[in-house]
Design an enzyme around this catalytic site. Structure first.
Site, mmCIF file in Angstrom:
data_model
loop_
_atom_site.group_PDB
_atom_site.id
_atom_site.type_symbol
_atom_site.label_atom_id
_atom_site.label_comp_id
_atom_site.label_asym_id
_atom_site.label_seq_id
_atom_site.Cartn_x
_atom_site.Cartn_y
_atom_site.Cartn_z
ATOM 1 N N ARG A 142 4.284 -3.300 -6.753
ATOM 2 C CA ARG A 142 4.529 -3.316 -8.197
ATOM 3 C C ARG A 142 5.488 -2.192 -8.560
ATOM 4 O O ARG A 142 5.442 -1.110 -7.979
ATOM 5 C CB ARG A 142 3.221 -3.138 -8.969
ATOM 6 C CG ARG A 142 2.204 -4.233 -8.684
ATOM 7 C CD ARG A 142 0.876 -3.955 -9.323
ATOM 8 N NE ARG A 142 0.256 -2.744 -8.751
ATOM 9 C CZ ARG A 142 -0.995 -2.358 -8.973
ATOM 10 N NH1 ARG A 142 -1.776 -3.056 -9.776
ATOM 11 N NH2 ARG A 142 -1.474 -1.264 -8.417
ATOM 12 N N ARG A 161 3.513 -1.706 -13.213
ATOM 13 C CA ARG A 161 2.241 -0.963 -13.205
ATOM 14 C C ARG A 161 2.519 0.352 -13.917
ATOM 15 O O ARG A 161 3.412 1.096 -13.527
ATOM 16 C CB ARG A 161 1.782 -0.730 -11.763
ATOM 17 C CG ARG A 161 0.584 0.203 -11.605
ATOM 18 C CD ARG A 161 -0.654 -0.400 -12.267
ATOM 19 N NE ARG A 161 -1.878 0.231 -11.856
ATOM 20 C CZ ARG A 161 -2.342 1.378 -12.330
ATOM 21 N NH1 ARG A 161 -1.647 2.069 -13.214
ATOM 22 N NH2 ARG A 161 -3.492 1.856 -11.931
ATOM 23 N N GLU A 188 -10.985 -2.483 -14.918
ATOM 24 C CA GLU A 188 -10.628 -3.792 -14.362
ATOM 25 C C GLU A 188 -11.308 -4.932 -15.126
ATOM 26 O O GLU A 188 -12.453 -4.805 -15.569
ATOM 27 C CB GLU A 188 -11.010 -3.858 -12.885
ATOM 28 C CG GLU A 188 -10.310 -2.834 -12.023
ATOM 29 C CD GLU A 188 -8.783 -2.924 -12.057
ATOM 30 O OE1 GLU A 188 -8.236 -4.026 -12.195
ATOM 31 O OE2 GLU A 188 -8.138 -1.871 -11.940
#
Length: 177
Positions: free
Chosen positions: A120, A68, A76
């Site tokens: 992440r 990330r 998104e």
């Protein structure tokens, strides 16, 4: 007359400085990343792409790691967690896909916190040509600034990149016709 010449000189100098600044941060790297993956632990191979700020890489042992990008919030492409799908999400993802598919190896560096709340790995990514991907995405308007303490090493740079994108109406900041 001399004052007018001085003003023109200063104006030209400022324009030159802005044009140099607007290209983004470049960190040169000797050689090709793919040649260094087994000797440099900061080099990873891009495995698959998720969206405009998240992708999977393989380390030198072939282990998958979800990355990330720190300081970056891309629109998104689908409803995820508490975030809703955004119309510019597909454009942002397409841009990142084009960059990472043509640059299959990246150099990753890290900040204070190495993982986010979803597990992440948080990182800063550099392409082989030296492009600082995190900053580049913000500067070109494909993502916005999102810093979360304590990972704020490049917060000022990212802020300046976002100001540049907004002022130049790039990417997400482009006005609708």
């Amino acid at each position: 007359m001399m004052f007018r010449g001085f003003i023109l000189f200063i104006s030209s100098l400022l324009s030159f400085c802005e044009s140099q600044h607007s290209t983004g941060r470049i960190v040169p790297f000797e050689g090709r990343f793919e040649d260094k993956i087994h000797t440099d632990p900061s080099i990873f191979k891009v495995d698959s792409l998720v969206d405009g700020d998240t992708f999977w890489v393989l380390d030198s042992k072939g282990e998958r790691i979800k990355i990330r990008l720190i300081g970056v919030d891309a629109p998104e492409v689908k409803n995820v967690f508490r975030k809703k799908k955004h119309p510019f999400g597909a454009v942002s993802k397409g841009y990142v896909d084009s960059l990472l598919l043509s640059n299959r190896f990246v150099r990753l560096t890290f900040d204070v916190d190495s993982l986010d709340q979803y597990g992440r790995t948080l990182g800063y990514a550099y392409l082989n040509d030296g492009t600082f991907l995190n900053e580049h995405l913000i500067r070109q308007g494909y993502a916005t600034l999102m810093t979360i303490s304590p990972n704020i090493q490049y917060e000022e740079m990212f802020y300046e990149a976002q100001v540049y994108a907004r002022e130049n109406k790039l990417g997400i900041w482009k006005e609708e016709d």
